[in-house]
Design an enzyme around this catalytic site. Structure first.
Site, PDB file in Angstrom:
ATOM      1  N   ASN A 172       0.470  -0.878  -3.866  1.00 34.15           N
ATOM      2  CA  ASN A 172       0.110   0.177  -4.822  1.00 34.15           C
ATOM      3  C   ASN A 172       1.144   1.299  -4.930  1.00 34.15           C
ATOM      4  O   ASN A 172       1.201   1.988  -5.948  1.00 34.15           O
ATOM      5  CB  ASN A 172      -1.291   0.733  -4.540  1.00 34.15           C
ATOM      6  CG  ASN A 172      -1.419   1.379  -3.183  1.00 34.15           C
ATOM      7  OD1 ASN A 172      -0.533   1.248  -2.348  1.00 34.15           O
ATOM      8  ND2 ASN A 172      -2.512   2.074  -2.960  1.00 34.15           N
ATOM      9  N   LYS A 224       9.828  -5.091   4.967  1.00 33.35           N
ATOM     10  CA  LYS A 224       9.183  -6.290   4.400  1.00 33.35           C
ATOM     11  C   LYS A 224       8.311  -5.781   3.257  1.00 33.35           C
ATOM     12  O   LYS A 224       7.223  -5.245   3.477  1.00 33.35           O
ATOM     13  CB  LYS A 224       8.343  -7.000   5.473  1.00 33.35           C
ATOM     14  CG  LYS A 224       7.334  -8.026   4.939  1.00 33.35           C
ATOM     15  CD  LYS A 224       7.993  -9.216   4.257  1.00 33.35           C
ATOM     16  CE  LYS A 224       6.979 -10.205   3.682  1.00 33.35           C
ATOM     17  NZ  LYS A 224       6.350  -9.766   2.423  1.00 33.35           N
ATOM     18  N   GLU A 226      -1.749   2.974   8.127  1.00 36.39           N
ATOM     19  CA  GLU A 226      -2.683   3.554   7.174  1.00 36.39           C
ATOM     20  C   GLU A 226      -3.400   2.387   6.521  1.00 36.39           C
ATOM     21  O   GLU A 226      -2.803   1.597   5.799  1.00 36.39           O
ATOM     22  CB  GLU A 226      -1.975   4.390   6.109  1.00 36.39           C
ATOM     23  CG  GLU A 226      -2.965   5.042   5.161  1.00 36.39           C
ATOM     24  CD  GLU A 226      -2.406   5.247   3.764  1.00 36.39           C
ATOM     25  OE1 GLU A 226      -1.181   5.315   3.587  1.00 36.39           O
ATOM     26  OE2 GLU A 226      -3.222   5.307   2.828  1.00 36.39           O
ATOM     27  N   CYS A 274      -5.735   4.183  -1.607  1.00 36.67           N
ATOM     28  CA  CYS A 274      -6.533   4.333  -0.368  1.00 36.67           C
ATOM     29  C   CYS A 274      -7.341   5.611  -0.433  1.00 36.67           C
ATOM     30  O   CYS A 274      -8.434   5.698   0.119  1.00 36.67           O
ATOM     31  CB  CYS A 274      -5.619   4.430   0.856  1.00 36.67           C
ATOM     32  SG  CYS A 274      -4.411   3.148   0.934  1.00 36.67           S
TER      33      CYS A 274
HETATM   34  O1  G3P Z   1      -3.098   4.149  -1.255  1.00 35.94           O
HETATM   35  C1  G3P Z   1      -2.038   4.797  -0.707  1.00 35.94           C
HETATM   36  C2  G3P Z   1      -2.372   6.207  -0.331  1.00 35.94           C
HETATM   37  O2  G3P Z   1      -1.410   6.657   0.557  1.00 35.94           O
HETATM   38  C3  G3P Z   1      -2.652   7.105  -1.504  1.00 35.94           C
HETATM   39  O3  G3P Z   1      -1.697   8.028  -1.821  1.00 35.94           O
HETATM   40  O4  G3P Z   1      -0.717   9.863  -3.110  1.00 35.94           O
HETATM   41  O5  G3P Z   1      -2.414   8.400  -4.192  1.00 35.94           O
HETATM   42  O6  G3P Z   1      -3.104   9.992  -2.440  1.00 35.94           O
HETATM   43  P1  G3P Z   1      -1.992   9.122  -2.946  1.00 35.94           P
END
Ligand code: G3P
Length: 496
Positions: A169, A192, A264, A298
């Site tokens: 993402n 990777k 994460e 996330c």
């Molecule tokens: O899904 C990845 C996460 O780190 C989200 O980042 O910047 O969309 O809050 P952000």
């Protein structure tokens, strides 16, 4: 169709090369991995399917290159990172276009990701120069029984080889959030990339190549996780793993040896809405937090706990805004674009159907065409529905009505995840108490969850992760403490 121009030297025929030992290479496997465009559902790009032998070579070179990189002056390491950041920003268009095709990220967000990544690399260079230039001196006579005969000098030194595995993402941004701290701290780096997003990553790595980093210091190994994934993550030359993604991270953590891990993983970010909340602000944040990049973050708002007395008014305001979301291809900058794969769309649909069977109220008609799923707010969701607990990673947001704040906190803390959460209220005292009670790495007060700004600490509790990220924390995490103790002669020693 592959991009041309400055990136043409990273192609072999129609297959993108991998990067090792300062060169762009074709894999000896003779095989490639296809990247499917989520919008057209047709093959878009191909990357090399690297072999275990090629992984071994890259590790060997990384180990070797790291030794002299660690002795390269800190200011020079910073200078090279600033150069890479500038080149990255110059190439925001070709890289952004790849993001649009590989992961169906809306064009404006794709370009923003590249610029944000350049800024992150520069900030990292500056922060690294500041914090790594700072050591400590301890004297022995503060501990009982000691006199002032020992001076302890401590400094931060690199770990060695860092293995970075970013998710689809944010393939560029979450790659550089690992690469830049690793490099400024004097480590070498093996990347990777995810399959969807691999070409954007290769382009980004090309910017580091153009900046002139030493040979072997950075490698980018492409291929199927099922073929080389375990081999990479259990490789004896790896001294640290920084991973962002799903439950695979838990399996990696179980197999990794005695090395620092930064993980994460998923999230089920809860949004608790009190009776005094500004409902227009809440509705705007639910749209931004729940539906941007079609919920594939996330940190997306993944469940709403609204006090019963304001739930009807809130749902009405959110629905009015959902109706204005544009749905379609990423090239047209639509708000809602196809989700990353057919498997992902099927999974999201499974959650929707489960909620339907168990009696959730559909605020919009459920519609799907290929990988494109129309935004959907599900009201009157109950804890027994899968959508109440599982992470859809799609444009579907459930609303659970609560009778008390304690009920909202209880639901939030029953989740196996603990990434972020948010609370909306005008009462700062209540907000602080709720934040204390929520078992999540971050609680946002009066805003949707989000990782940025990128120097803020970012961490997940429970199954959401290990360690803390954010630029400063990542630099520190990718170093270890080294002490040198100067032992002076006894106090009776005569200086002559
Ligand atoms: O899904 C990845 C996460 O780190 C989200 O980042 O910047 O969309 O809050 P952000």
């Amino acid at each position: 169709m592959a991009s041309t121009g400055v990136f043409s030297d990273i192609l072999y025929g129609d297959v993108f090369k991998y990067y090792a030992d300062g060169e762009w290479k074709k894999s000896s496997s003779g095989q490639s991995v296809a990247i499917i465009n989520p919008t057209t559902r047709k093959p878009q790009y191909k990357v090399q399917a690297c072999t275990k032998e090629e992984v071994n070579k890259a590790m060997e070179r990384a180990k070797f290159a790291q030794k002299s990189w660690a002795r390269t002056p800190l200011w020079k390491r910073g200078e090279l990172l600033h150069k890479a950041a500038a080149i990255l920003k110059e190439h925001k268009s070709p890289i952004g276009e790849c993001l649009v095709k590989e992961i169906a990220k809306p064009a404006k967000d794709a370009f923003t990701e590249v610029v944000r990544s350049g800024d992150l690399v520069s900030y990292c260079a500056e922060e690294g120069v500041r914090i790594l230039g700072d050591g400590k001196l301890l004297v022995s006579d503060s501990f009982p029984g000691n006199d002032r005969s020992k001076y302890c000098l401590t400094s931060k030194i690199p770990l060695g080889v860092v293995l970075a595995i970013p998710p689809y993402n944010y393939p560029v941004n979450l790659a550089v959030s690992k690469i830049a701290p690793a490099l400024i701290a004097g480590n070498s780096l093996v990347l990777k990339p995810p399959t969807q997003g691999a070409v954007s990553c290769l382009h980004m790595v090309h910017c580091f190549h153009l900046a002139g980093f030493p040979k072997g210091l950075i490698s980018c190994i492409t291929g199927k996780g099922s073929q080389i994934g375990d081999f990479l993550t259990t490789h004896p030359d790896v001294d640290c793993i920084s991973f962002t993604g799903g439950d695979t991270g838990i399996a990696i953590a179980k197999k990794a040896g005695m090395i620092p891990l930064q993980m994460e993983l998923g999230g089920k970010d809860a949004c608790i809405i009190l009776e005094d909340a500004d409902l227009n602000l809440v509705a705007e944040n639910i749209i931004k937090g729940g539906f941007s990049y079609s919920g594939q973050r996330c940190t997306a708002v993944k469940v709403i706990f609204a006090m019963e007395s304001i739930a009807d008014a809130l749902v009405e305001k959110v629905n009015a805004r959902v109706a204005k979301l544009t749905v379609g291809p990423p090239e047209k900058n639509c708000d809602i674009t196809p989700v990353v794969s057919e498997a992902s769309a099927n999974f999201i649909e499974g959650l929707i159907m489960d909620a339907k069977d168990k009696g959730a109220k559909f605020c919009q008609e459920h519609k799907r065409e290929g990988n494109l799923i129309w935004p959907l707010l599900l009201d009157h969701v109950t804890p027994d529905m899968r959508i109440a607990r599982e992470e859809p990673f799609g444009p579907v947001v459930p609303v659970i009505r609560i009778k008390s704040i304690e009920e909202g906190i209880h639901h939030c803390n029953s989740s196996k995840y603990g990434l972020q959460g948010c609370v909306f209220t005008k009462d700062i005292n209540k907000a602080m108490l709720i934040s204390d009670a929520m078992e999540t790495g971050t609680v946002q007060i009066n805003s949707a969850p989000a990782r940025g700004p990128d120097h803020f600490p970012f961490q997940g509790f429970k199954d959401s992760g290990i360690g803390s990220q954010g630029i400063t924390n990542s630099i520190n995490m990718m170093t270890k403490t080294k002490s040198t103790v100067i032992n002076l002669p006894s106090p009776s020693y005569s200086m002559g």
